[in-house]
Design an enzyme around this catalytic site. Structure first.
Site, PDB file in Angstrom:
ATOM      1  N   GLY A 245       0.779  -1.228   0.000  1.00 42.53           N
ATOM      2  CA  GLY A 245       0.000   0.000   0.000  1.00 42.53           C
ATOM      3  C   GLY A 245       0.812   1.280   0.000  1.00 42.53           C
ATOM      4  O   GLY A 245       0.244   2.375  -0.018  1.00 42.53           O
ATOM      5  N   HIS A 246       2.127   1.180   0.056  1.00 42.62           N
ATOM      6  CA  HIS A 246       2.958   2.381   0.119  1.00 42.62           C
ATOM      7  C   HIS A 246       3.628   2.588  -1.231  1.00 42.62           C
ATOM      8  O   HIS A 246       4.686   2.031  -1.498  1.00 42.62           O
ATOM      9  CB  HIS A 246       3.988   2.271   1.254  1.00 42.62           C
ATOM     10  CG  HIS A 246       4.523   3.590   1.699  1.00 42.62           C
ATOM     11  ND1 HIS A 246       5.777   4.031   1.378  1.00 42.62           N
ATOM     12  CD2 HIS A 246       3.959   4.584   2.439  1.00 42.62           C
ATOM     13  CE1 HIS A 246       5.976   5.228   1.911  1.00 42.62           C
ATOM     14  NE2 HIS A 246       4.886   5.592   2.558  1.00 42.62           N
ATOM     15  N   PHE A 247       2.954   3.361  -2.060  1.00 44.44           N
ATOM     16  CA  PHE A 247       3.361   3.639  -3.433  1.00 44.44           C
ATOM     17  C   PHE A 247       3.318   2.385  -4.307  1.00 44.44           C
ATOM     18  O   PHE A 247       4.347   1.938  -4.809  1.00 44.44           O
ATOM     19  CB  PHE A 247       4.736   4.311  -3.499  1.00 44.44           C
ATOM     20  CG  PHE A 247       4.833   5.573  -2.693  1.00 44.44           C
ATOM     21  CD1 PHE A 247       4.110   6.700  -3.060  1.00 44.44           C
ATOM     22  CD2 PHE A 247       5.617   5.626  -1.565  1.00 44.44           C
ATOM     23  CE1 PHE A 247       4.183   7.868  -2.315  1.00 44.44           C
ATOM     24  CE2 PHE A 247       5.695   6.787  -0.807  1.00 44.44           C
ATOM     25  CZ  PHE A 247       4.981   7.910  -1.185  1.00 44.44           C
TER      26      PHE A 247
END
Length: 149
Positions: A46-48
């Site tokens: 979910g982080h980039f």
């Protein structure tokens, strides 16, 4: 004196929230640990998405865990072997300046240098580099580390 293996056993962190694979150096003044971020870490999805980067808060945690190793070592010098089984650390303040990103499969080295140690309170200068020495972050971390006498 506590060995690196004993220190890792005493830390309260475990996968998926331990960001230390090995302790490279430890003495009463500093600790150096190393961690390789795995491609399947829980935060990358979910982080980039498509270009995953390690969140800054995880990089901070990595540095604080190196400081926890130092604090655990220092308490271990002042505590009985039985008391060492009850070591707990809580970091109450930290500041960092991020200089570079860290992606999956990259290896980082976290360093904590003692600035202050008294009455179980530790303040440390912390830094994070890539394994090749590229600076990632610098700052400070402070908190309490307790064991039983």
């Amino acid at each position: 004196m506590l060995t690196p293996a004993e220190l890792l056993d005493l830390l309260p962190h475990r996968r998926p929230f331990r960001f230390i694979d090995r302790i490279l150096e430890i003495d009463g003044e500093h600790a150096v640990s190393e961690y390789t971020f795995r491609a399947d870490e829980f935060f990358y999805a979910g982080h980039f998405p498509g270009n995953p980067m390690t969140p800054g808060v995880i990089l901070l945690e990595t540095m604080c865990q190196a400081a926890a190793v130092l604090g655990t070592y220092l308490v271990g010098l002042e505590t009985t072997p039985e008391g060492r089984r009850h070591i707990a650390s809580v970091f109450t303040e930290a500041t960092i300046d991020l200089e570079a990103g860290v992606g999956p499969t990259q290896t980082v080295r976290a360093r904590a240098d003692k600035v202050f140690w008294r009455r179980n309170k530790l303040k440390a200068r912390v830094s994070l580099t890539l394994a090749d020495g590229t600076a990632v972050a610098t700052g400070s971390a402070a908190g309490m580390v307790h064991g039983r006498a």
